[in-house]
Design a protein around this motif. Structure first.
Motif, PDB file in Angstrom:
ATOM      1  N   THR A  63      60.409  39.908  26.228  1.00 52.76           N
ATOM      2  CA  THR A  63      59.539  39.123  27.106  1.00 52.76           C
ATOM      3  C   THR A  63      58.130  39.684  27.050  1.00 52.76           C
ATOM      4  OG1 THR A  63      60.102  40.475  29.017  1.00 52.76           O
ATOM      5  CG2 THR A  63      61.395  38.465  28.679  1.00 52.76           C
ATOM      6  N   PHE A  64      57.181  38.829  27.391  1.00 51.69           N
ATOM      7  CA  PHE A  64      55.774  39.195  27.370  1.00 51.69           C
ATOM      8  C   PHE A  64      55.247  39.176  28.794  1.00 51.69           C
ATOM      9  CE2 PHE A  64      56.792  36.964  23.419  1.00 51.69           C
ATOM     10  CZ  PHE A  64      56.544  37.972  22.506  1.00 51.69           C
ATOM     11  N   LYS A  65      54.835  40.334  29.319  1.00 53.04           N
ATOM     12  CA  LYS A  65      54.445  40.432  30.725  1.00 53.04           C
ATOM     13  C   LYS A  65      53.198  39.622  31.051  1.00 53.04           C
ATOM     14  CE  LYS A  65      51.683  44.560  30.254  1.00 53.04           C
ATOM     15  NZ  LYS A  65      51.175  45.706  30.889  1.00 53.04           N
ATOM     16  N   ASP A  66      52.380  39.294  30.077  1.00 56.30           N
ATOM     17  CA  ASP A  66      51.155  38.554  30.331  1.00 56.30           C
ATOM     18  C   ASP A  66      51.229  37.088  29.897  1.00 56.30           C
ATOM     19  OD1 ASP A  66      49.573  40.606  31.543  1.00 56.30           O
ATOM     20  OD2 ASP A  66      49.543  41.584  29.581  1.00 56.30           O
ATOM     21  N   LEU A  67      52.442  36.581  29.750  1.00 54.14           N
ATOM     22  CA  LEU A  67      52.651  35.185  29.382  1.00 54.14           C
ATOM     23  C   LEU A  67      53.746  34.603  30.263  1.00 54.14           C
ATOM     24  CD1 LEU A  67      51.810  32.950  27.337  1.00 54.14           C
ATOM     25  CD2 LEU A  67      53.710  33.729  25.897  1.00 54.14           C
ATOM     26  N   ARG A  68      53.468  33.460  30.873  1.00 51.68           N
ATOM     27  CA  ARG A  68      54.434  32.799  31.730  1.00 51.68           C
ATOM     28  C   ARG A  68      54.826  31.446  31.131  1.00 51.68           C
ATOM     29  NH1 ARG A  68      54.798  37.133  34.141  1.00 51.68           N
ATOM     30  NH2 ARG A  68      54.190  37.471  36.298  1.00 51.68           N
ATOM     31  N   GLU A  69      56.090  31.102  31.300  1.00 49.22           N
ATOM     32  CA  GLU A  69      56.595  29.779  30.924  1.00 49.22           C
ATOM     33  C   GLU A  69      56.827  29.018  32.219  1.00 49.22           C
ATOM     34  OE1 GLU A  69      60.428  27.749  28.685  1.00 49.22           O
ATOM     35  OE2 GLU A  69      60.049  29.878  28.449  1.00 49.22           O
ATOM     36  N   ALA A  70      56.208  27.861  32.352  1.00 49.26           N
ATOM     37  CA  ALA A  70      56.332  27.051  33.564  1.00 49.26           C
ATOM     38  C   ALA A  70      56.951  25.703  33.205  1.00 49.26           C
ATOM     39  CB  ALA A  70      54.972  26.848  34.213  1.00 49.26           C
ATOM     40  N   ASP A  79      46.975  21.649  38.426  1.00 46.40           N
ATOM     41  CA  ASP A  79      46.995  22.537  39.595  1.00 46.40           C
ATOM     42  C   ASP A  79      47.519  23.915  39.211  1.00 46.40           C
ATOM     43  OD1 ASP A  79      46.118  20.428  41.156  1.00 46.40           O
ATOM     44  OD2 ASP A  79      48.064  20.073  42.120  1.00 46.40           O
ATOM     45  N   LEU A  80      48.574  23.924  38.429  1.00 50.00           N
ATOM     46  CA  LEU A  80      49.194  25.183  38.007  1.00 50.00           C
ATOM     47  C   LEU A  80      48.228  26.010  37.166  1.00 50.00           C
ATOM     48  CD1 LEU A  80      51.903  26.710  38.165  1.00 50.00           C
ATOM     49  CD2 LEU A  80      52.572  25.531  36.075  1.00 50.00           C
ATOM     50  N   GLU A  81      47.524  25.348  36.265  1.00 47.13           N
ATOM     51  CA  GLU A  81      46.560  26.046  35.420  1.00 47.13           C
ATOM     52  C   GLU A  81      45.388  26.569  36.248  1.00 47.13           C
ATOM     53  OE1 GLU A  81      43.916  25.415  31.365  1.00 47.13           O
ATOM     54  OE2 GLU A  81      45.159  23.783  32.096  1.00 47.13           O
ATOM     55  N   ALA A  82      44.915  25.787  37.214  1.00 44.06           N
ATOM     56  CA  ALA A  82      43.798  26.202  38.061  1.00 44.06           C
ATOM     57  C   ALA A  82      44.177  27.389  38.949  1.00 44.06           C
ATOM     58  CB  ALA A  82      43.341  25.028  38.923  1.00 44.06           C
ATOM     59  N   GLU A  83      45.448  27.491  39.251  1.00 39.47           N
ATOM     60  CA  GLU A  83      45.962  28.566  40.099  1.00 39.47           C
ATOM     61  C   GLU A  83      45.826  29.935  39.426  1.00 39.47           C
ATOM     62  OE1 GLU A  83      50.539  29.460  41.096  1.00 39.47           O
ATOM     63  OE2 GLU A  83      49.850  27.483  41.679  1.00 39.47           O
ATOM     64  N   GLY A  84      45.762  29.953  38.125  1.00 42.64           N
ATOM     65  CA  GLY A  84      45.665  31.221  37.402  1.00 42.64           C
ATOM     66  C   GLY A  84      47.001  31.624  36.820  1.00 42.64           C
ATOM     67  N   PHE A  85      47.346  32.879  37.019  1.00 44.57           N
ATOM     68  CA  PHE A  85      48.575  33.431  36.456  1.00 44.57           C
ATOM     69  C   PHE A  85      49.651  33.387  37.543  1.00 44.57           C
ATOM     70  CE2 PHE A  85      51.050  37.097  34.672  1.00 44.57           C
ATOM     71  CZ  PHE A  85      51.340  36.502  33.453  1.00 44.57           C
ATOM     72  N   PRO A  86      50.580  32.421  37.489  1.00 40.93           N
ATOM     73  CA  PRO A  86      51.527  32.226  38.588  1.00 40.93           C
ATOM     74  C   PRO A  86      52.614  33.300  38.645  1.00 40.93           C
ATOM     75  CG  PRO A  86      52.054  30.736  36.794  1.00 40.93           C
ATOM     76  CD  PRO A  86      50.783  31.458  36.405  1.00 40.93           C
TER      77      PRO A  86
END
Length: 105
Positions: free
Chosen positions: A72-79, A33-40
């Motif tokens: 930090t990398f603005k285009d990378l998220r850690e979930a 679900d998180l991946e399908a959501e896009g960039f959270p």
């Protein structure tokens, strides 16, 4: 008496294995679900799986900017995704995923 105790221990282990297996499947579902959501967006959210028929299982997702040390990398998220169950004697399982902004794909 000994036979009953062994049987009870076996039943408990089977129940625990079933709970862990179910938690693993629910964890995979939340990650999908998180991946399908896009960039959270960054932040924490939570809920339960009552609508899916598992009201005793809850989830929590914490999303933050990914990085190394102070960078930090603005285009990378850690979930970080956690699944919890068990009421009074709560148990849990968790996983961490890294999500890249889709504009790079």
């Amino acid at each position: 008496f000994v036979f009953m105790r062994i049987n009870n221990d076996n039943l408990r282990k089977v129940r625990e294995a079933r709970e862990m297996h179910r938690a693993g499947l629910l964890l995979q579902m939340k990650l999908a679900d998180l991946e399908a959501e896009g960039f959270p967006d960054e932040g924490t959210r939570n809920g339960d799986f009552g609508n899916e028929g598992f009201p005793d299982y809850s989830w929590e997702i914490t999303v933050s900017a990914a990085g190394i040390g102070a960078i930090t990398f603005k285009d990378l998220r850690e979930a970080h995704v956690s699944i919890l169950w068990g009421g009074e004697h709560q148990q849990g399982t968790s996983a961490t995923a890294f999500l890249l902004n889709r504009k790079f794909l």
